[in-house]
Design a protein around this motif. Structure first.
Motif, PDB file in Angstrom:
ATOM      1  N   GLU A  87       0.821  -1.220   0.000  1.00 37.06           N
ATOM      2  CA  GLU A  87       0.000   0.000   0.000  1.00 37.06           C
ATOM      3  C   GLU A  87       0.856   1.273   0.000  1.00 37.06           C
ATOM      4  N   GLU A  88       2.067   1.183  -0.563  1.00 30.16           N
ATOM      5  CA  GLU A  88       2.908   2.361  -0.783  1.00 30.16           C
ATOM      6  C   GLU A  88       2.659   2.798  -2.235  1.00 30.16           C
ATOM      7  N   TYR A  89       1.528   3.490  -2.433  1.00 32.11           N
ATOM      8  CA  TYR A  89       1.010   3.719  -3.772  1.00 32.11           C
ATOM      9  C   TYR A  89       1.891   4.640  -4.613  1.00 32.11           C
ATOM     10  N   SER A  90       2.524   5.616  -3.980  1.00 36.20           N
ATOM     11  CA  SER A  90       3.371   6.543  -4.737  1.00 36.20           C
ATOM     12  C   SER A  90       4.547   5.808  -5.378  1.00 36.20           C
ATOM     13  N   LYS A  91       5.204   4.931  -4.604  1.00 37.01           N
ATOM     14  CA  LYS A  91       6.328   4.158  -5.151  1.00 37.01           C
ATOM     15  C   LYS A  91       5.844   3.189  -6.224  1.00 37.01           C
ATOM     16  N   ALA A  92       4.687   2.557  -5.988  1.00 37.84           N
ATOM     17  CA  ALA A  92       4.154   1.625  -6.983  1.00 37.84           C
ATOM     18  C   ALA A  92       3.881   2.347  -8.298  1.00 37.84           C
ATOM     19  N   LEU A  93       3.250   3.530  -8.237  1.00 39.82           N
ATOM     20  CA  LEU A  93       2.935   4.293  -9.451  1.00 39.82           C
ATOM     21  C   LEU A  93       4.214   4.684 -10.187  1.00 39.82           C
ATOM     22  N   HIS A  94       5.251   5.061  -9.436  1.00 36.58           N
ATOM     23  CA  HIS A  94       6.524   5.452 -10.051  1.00 36.58           C
ATOM     24  C   HIS A  94       7.079   4.314 -10.910  1.00 36.58           C
ATOM     25  N   HIS A  95       7.101   3.097 -10.360  1.00 35.83           N
ATOM     26  CA  HIS A  95       7.675   1.962 -11.098  1.00 35.83           C
ATOM     27  C   HIS A  95       6.765   1.549 -12.263  1.00 35.83           C
ATOM     28  N   TYR A  96       5.439   1.622 -12.079  1.00 36.16           N
ATOM     29  CA  TYR A  96       4.532   1.292 -13.178  1.00 36.16           C
ATOM     30  C   TYR A  96       4.710   2.261 -14.354  1.00 36.16           C
ATOM     31  N   ILE A  97       4.849   3.553 -14.061  1.00 33.88           N
ATOM     32  CA  ILE A  97       5.004   4.547 -15.123  1.00 33.88           C
ATOM     33  C   ILE A  97       6.323   4.327 -15.867  1.00 33.88           C
ATOM     34  N   LYS A  98       7.400   4.019 -15.124  1.00 28.52           N
ATOM     35  CA  LYS A  98       8.683   3.727 -15.772  1.00 28.52           C
ATOM     36  C   LYS A  98       8.558   2.514 -16.689  1.00 28.52           C
ATOM     37  N   SER A  99       7.840   1.490 -16.213  1.00 24.16           N
ATOM     38  CA  SER A  99       7.623   0.292 -17.031  1.00 24.16           C
ATOM     39  C   SER A  99       6.829   0.631 -18.286  1.00 24.16           C
ATOM     40  N   LEU A 100       5.792   1.480 -18.142  1.00 23.02           N
ATOM     41  CA  LEU A 100       4.979   1.885 -19.295  1.00 23.02           C
ATOM     42  C   LEU A 100       5.823   2.624 -20.332  1.00 23.02           C
ATOM     43  N   GLU A 101       6.702   3.516 -19.881  1.00 21.75           N
ATOM     44  CA  GLU A 101       7.544   4.276 -20.814  1.00 21.75           C
ATOM     45  C   GLU A 101       8.436   3.340 -21.633  1.00 21.75           C
ATOM     46  N   ILE A 102       9.006   2.335 -20.962  1.00 22.33           N
ATOM     47  CA  ILE A 102       9.886   1.398 -21.675  1.00 22.33           C
ATOM     48  C   ILE A 102       9.083   0.555 -22.657  1.00 22.33           C
ATOM     49  N   ARG A 103       7.882   0.124 -22.252  1.00 18.89           N
ATOM     50  CA  ARG A 103       7.050  -0.696 -23.133  1.00 18.89           C
ATOM     51  C   ARG A 103       6.634   0.079 -24.383  1.00 18.89           C
ATOM     52  N   LYS A 104       6.403   1.392 -24.229  1.00 20.31           N
ATOM     53  CA  LYS A 104       6.076   2.202 -25.404  1.00 20.31           C
ATOM     54  C   LYS A 104       7.269   2.293 -26.345  1.00 20.31           C
ATOM     55  N   THR A 305      -0.055  -3.402  12.575  1.00 18.47           N
ATOM     56  CA  THR A 305       1.131  -4.108  12.071  1.00 18.47           C
ATOM     57  C   THR A 305       1.382  -3.781  10.601  1.00 18.47           C
ATOM     58  N   PHE A 306       0.295  -3.641   9.831  1.00 15.49           N
ATOM     59  CA  PHE A 306       0.426  -3.409   8.400  1.00 15.49           C
ATOM     60  C   PHE A 306       0.088  -1.977   8.007  1.00 15.49           C
ATOM     61  N   GLY A 307       0.141  -1.054   8.977  1.00 15.23           N
ATOM     62  CA  GLY A 307       0.017   0.377   8.679  1.00 15.23           C
ATOM     63  C   GLY A 307      -1.367   0.845   8.295  1.00 15.23           C
ATOM     64  N   LYS A 308      -2.422   0.106   8.653  1.00 18.99           N
ATOM     65  CA  LYS A 308      -3.794   0.515   8.343  1.00 18.99           C
ATOM     66  C   LYS A 308      -4.374   1.239   9.555  1.00 18.99           C
ATOM     67  N   SER A 309      -3.947   2.494   9.741  1.00 21.43           N
ATOM     68  CA  SER A 309      -4.260   3.222  10.972  1.00 21.43           C
ATOM     69  C   SER A 309      -5.751   3.502  11.116  1.00 21.43           C
ATOM     70  N   ILE A 310      -6.448   3.840  10.026  1.00 26.22           N
ATOM     71  CA  ILE A 310      -7.879   4.160  10.111  1.00 26.22           C
ATOM     72  C   ILE A 310      -8.664   2.945  10.605  1.00 26.22           C
ATOM     73  N   LEU A 311      -8.403   1.771   9.969  1.00 18.98           N
ATOM     74  CA  LEU A 311      -9.082   0.553  10.405  1.00 18.98           C
ATOM     75  C   LEU A 311      -8.672   0.184  11.826  1.00 18.98           C
ATOM     76  N   GLY A 312      -7.409   0.474  12.198  1.00 15.59           N
ATOM     77  CA  GLY A 312      -6.950   0.190  13.554  1.00 15.59           C
ATOM     78  C   GLY A 312      -7.701   1.010  14.587  1.00 15.59           C
ATOM     79  N   ILE A 313      -7.876   2.316  14.332  1.00 16.53           N
ATOM     80  CA  ILE A 313      -8.605   3.176  15.274  1.00 16.53           C
ATOM     81  C   ILE A 313     -10.062   2.753  15.359  1.00 16.53           C
ATOM     82  N   GLU A 314     -10.658   2.452  14.202  1.00 15.16           N
ATOM     83  CA  GLU A 314     -12.060   2.014  14.194  1.00 15.16           C
ATOM     84  C   GLU A 314     -12.229   0.728  14.996  1.00 15.16           C
ATOM     85  N   SER A 315     -11.285  -0.217  14.808  1.00 14.80           N
ATOM     86  CA  SER A 315     -11.347  -1.475  15.567  1.00 14.80           C
ATOM     87  C   SER A 315     -11.151  -1.219  17.055  1.00 14.80           C
ATOM     88  N   GLY A 316     -10.223  -0.304  17.408  1.00 14.19           N
ATOM     89  CA  GLY A 316      -9.975   0.012  18.814  1.00 14.19           C
ATOM     90  C   GLY A 316     -11.189   0.612  19.500  1.00 14.19           C
TER      91      GLY A 316
END
Length: 701
Positions: A87-104, A305-316
């Protein structure tokens, strides 16, 4: 217990053992090593994500060494998949865009379609459905002219239909998912058929057609079991449990959720467990309080444990309410203290209201009615402030809309008036040209007849007549040239007046704001020249540096003020696009700009700061990044505006430079902070930089 110890041992030792295994293959070529590492990364993507990341990174390095762009693109996608799972979306998007550029660059339509599908699914997971739809449509468009790409087209159709459904377009979503299902049966792909059946079941379940949804889920389960896809079965069981809960069949729902929990633990997908535990706790909340407490506690621990703070607070919060009903006051007090710390890092008013209501219930059960009343009052006042903020935003939005409509009407009136004037001028010019043309035609006819008559009488006079004809034509051309010259001179004089006013305005700003400060700099420099080198001199130098920094800031402010008023009359997208075109015209760098979603007007302060930030970031890229290509995507969402800026420049080391950021990036962060936005910067040396900006939009459109 032994099984879990074995899993931990494998996840710790396996990458090292695998590394030794790869090192032993020294007799292989670099391309063969890249291929093997890539295949290993793909096979371990679900079993051992950390090992998959290790092999994907190895494959990427080998692929770059041997210039194998196809394996490089695959490896970037594998790394993006790892960050998406985390769920580190910014890093995931960075690598996907780099992959797309090479595929083009490879110009393989099937690979390009696959990259668009990955980006679309990433946005879908973040519930940014308009951005997901944009990427799915791009992928489908690429594959329309490609043969033998049914698998990729099927994935895109499936994702496209679900994003359409989530955005509220049910009819179109069902049409596309039926098309996808027909294609999946044609190519006999069991996995894609199962996914499409599950997605179709989700749509019918949300539409209240439970029997049809259950039938589709059972068919999907058959396909998942055929190919032994554990991930698909876990996700499907969570869907089926929610359907059984809606029907009141709690025993089947419990069985499904427990089975999904066991499967997730077996295959190491522990990040799914928080959602499963929360659903189980909700299932037991009315029938067995102690079981509910156990599962709320598991959901709370797993979420953090997996950084889902909103669900963690709601569960708490739900855990604390359940423990209150069993009079476990000490445990509730400790949990309230932890939740209060967690809530300080969140800006979720809904959770804050629930938390104050929890504290009110806690003190009420203690018998401290004064504090119970206090926190209940805080909860109610928070609700009131939330509603008041919403109403204020609506009123402001209405006023802005009225103002915008008035300006639009005035502009339309001005345009109509200008069009009328231009029409009159054009008609007048056409009349003049027609009259002159007729006159010229008559003159030519007369001259022609006269020449014919004279030719019979005296051939010696023919040359004189021809000379007079040429003189008449030259006179006509001179008149036209004179009129054109006069019009050009009038335009030039008007332009000089405008330029003179601009120069006077700039001179006044520079004189009023910078003259005194530059004078102070000159005086201090003179005094420092006469002093000896000592600590005081160092201190004075620091002051001068600060003053120079401030003066530079003033220059930037004056520059923005000079362009601000004109730019702010335009939409945000048009202003950014014009600046990109200006940069492109310079020939130093190419910027590819896209707007996604339906544009709408935003607060003037937001527009000003966003435009200034984009200009500042582009300036940084031009001066420092040594980039050739830059892409800017502007996304209009219902509740936010997002901007993704990527360059293929030299990048920088984020760990070494984290405490020594340039003034440009610091100013960009400050401007985004002023409008309650978020900015994320991700960069690696020699691999470019990605900047992601998110601005919340509260006004009702």
């Amino acid at each position: 217990m032994r099984f879990f110890l074995l899993i931990i041992l494998i996840s710790t030792v396996y990458p090292l053992a695998a590394q030794k295994k790869v090192s032993k293959l020294s007799n292989l070529t670099i391309k063969e090593k890249a291929t093997r590492a890539s295949e290993k990364a793909w096979s371990l993507r679900n079993v051992n994500p950390d090992s998959s990341l290790y092999f994907a990174t190895e494959a990427l390095n080998y692929a770059r060494d041997c210039s194998d762009q196809k394996i490089e693109a695959y490896s970037l996608s594998d790394i993006g998949n790892y960050y998406k799972r985390k769920e580190e979306y910014s890093k995931a998007l960075h690598h996907y865009i780099k992959s797309l550029e090479i595929r083009k660059k490879i110009n393989n339509k099937q690979l390009v379609g696959g990259a668009y599908n990955q980006i679309g699914l990433l946005y879908h997971q973040q519930e940014k459905y308009d951005s997901a739809i944009f990427n799915f449509e791009n992928g489908i468009h690429y594959l329309d002219t490609s043969k033998n790409s049914n698998n990729e087209r099927l994935k895109l159709l499936s994702g496209y239909s679900m994003s359409l459904y989530r955005s509220g377009n049910y009819k179109k979503a069902l049409a596309y998912i039926d098309t996808a299902f027909a294609l999946s049966e044609k190519i006999q792909d069991s996995l894609l058929t199962a996914i499409i059946l599950q997605n179709k079941g989700n749509i019918h379940q949300d539409l209240g057609q439970n029997a049809l949804a259950l039938n589709l889920y059972n068919k999907a389960q058959f396909y998942y079991e055929q190919i032994d896809d554990v991930n698909g079965l876990i996700d499907l069981q969570i869907n089926m449990a929610s359907l059984y809960i809606l029907e009141g069949n709690y025993s089947k729902a419990e069985k499904m959720l427990k089975d999904a929990s066991n499967k997730s633990s077996e295959v190491g997908l522990d990040n799914n467990l928080s959602t499963i535990y929360f659903d189980l706790a909700e299932l037991y909340s009315d029938t067995d309080k102690r079981k509910a407490i156990i599962y709320y506690k598991k959901a709370y621990d797993n979420a953090y444990t997996f950084g889902k703070s909103i669900l963690g607070i709601e569960s708490g919060i739900e855990l604390a309410h359940s423990m209150l009903k069993l009079n476990q006051l000490e445990a509730v007090f400790e949990l309230i203290q932890k939740l209060e710390i967690d809530l300080n890092n969140e800006s979720n008013l809904s959770l804050l209201i629930d938390f104050h209501q929890l504290k009110s219930s806690y003190y009420h059960q203690l018998g401290d009615y004064k504090k119970a009343y206090k926190f209940n009052k805080i909860s109610l006042s928070t609700k009131d402030s939330l509603y008041e903020s919403i109403n204020n935003v609506r009123e402001l939005s209405a006023l802005l809309e009225v103002s915008r409509q008035e300006k639009k009407a005035a502009l339309e009136k001005y345009k109509r008036k200008e069009a009328e004037n231009n029409s009159y001028m054009l008609e007048d010019k056409m009349d003049q040209m027609l009259i002159r043309g007729l006159i010229a035609l008559v003159i030519i006819l007369i001259l022609g007849i006269w020449l014919l008559i004279k030719n019979y009488r005296n051939k010696t006079k023919a040359s004189q007549i021809e000379l007079e004809k040429i003189q008449q034509e030259q006179l006509f051309k001179n008149q036209i040239s004179q009129m054109t010259y006069e019009a050009d001179m009038k335009f030039f004089e008007d332009r000089l007046k405008i330029d003179d006013e601009i120069r006077k305005s700039i001179g006044k700003d520079l004189h009023d704001q910078l003259a005194s400060k530059l004078a102070v700099i000159q005086i201090n420099l003179d005094s420092l020249t006469e002093q000896e080198k000592n600590e005081e001199k160092q201190s004075e130098m620091n002051k001068l540096i600060d003053l120079v920094e401030e003066s530079c800031g003033d220059v930037r402010t004056i520059a923005h003020n000079l362009i601000g008023h004109d730019r702010l009359r335009e939409s945000l997208a048009d202003s950014i696009e014009k600046h990109c075109q200006f940069i492109n015209n310079s020939g130093k760098i190419h910027i590819d700009f896209h707007r996604i979603g339906e544009p709408y007007d935003v607060n003037l302060e937001v527009k000003k700061n966003l435009l200034s930030t984009i200009i500042l970031l582009i300036d940084n890229i031009v001066r420092h990044a040594k980039a050739k290509d830059v892409s800017i995507e502007l996304f209009y969402h219902d509740d936010s505006i997002n901007i993704a800026l990527n360059d293929d420049g030299v990048g920088f080391d984020m760990e070494k430079d984290s405490s020594n950021k340039g003034v440009g990036l610091i100013n960009a962060q400050e401007r985004i902070k002023q409008i309650n936005g978020e900015i994320e910067i991700y960069s690696r040396i020699k691999h470019g930089t990605t900047v992601s900006i998110s601005i919340p939009i509260y006004n009702e459109r």
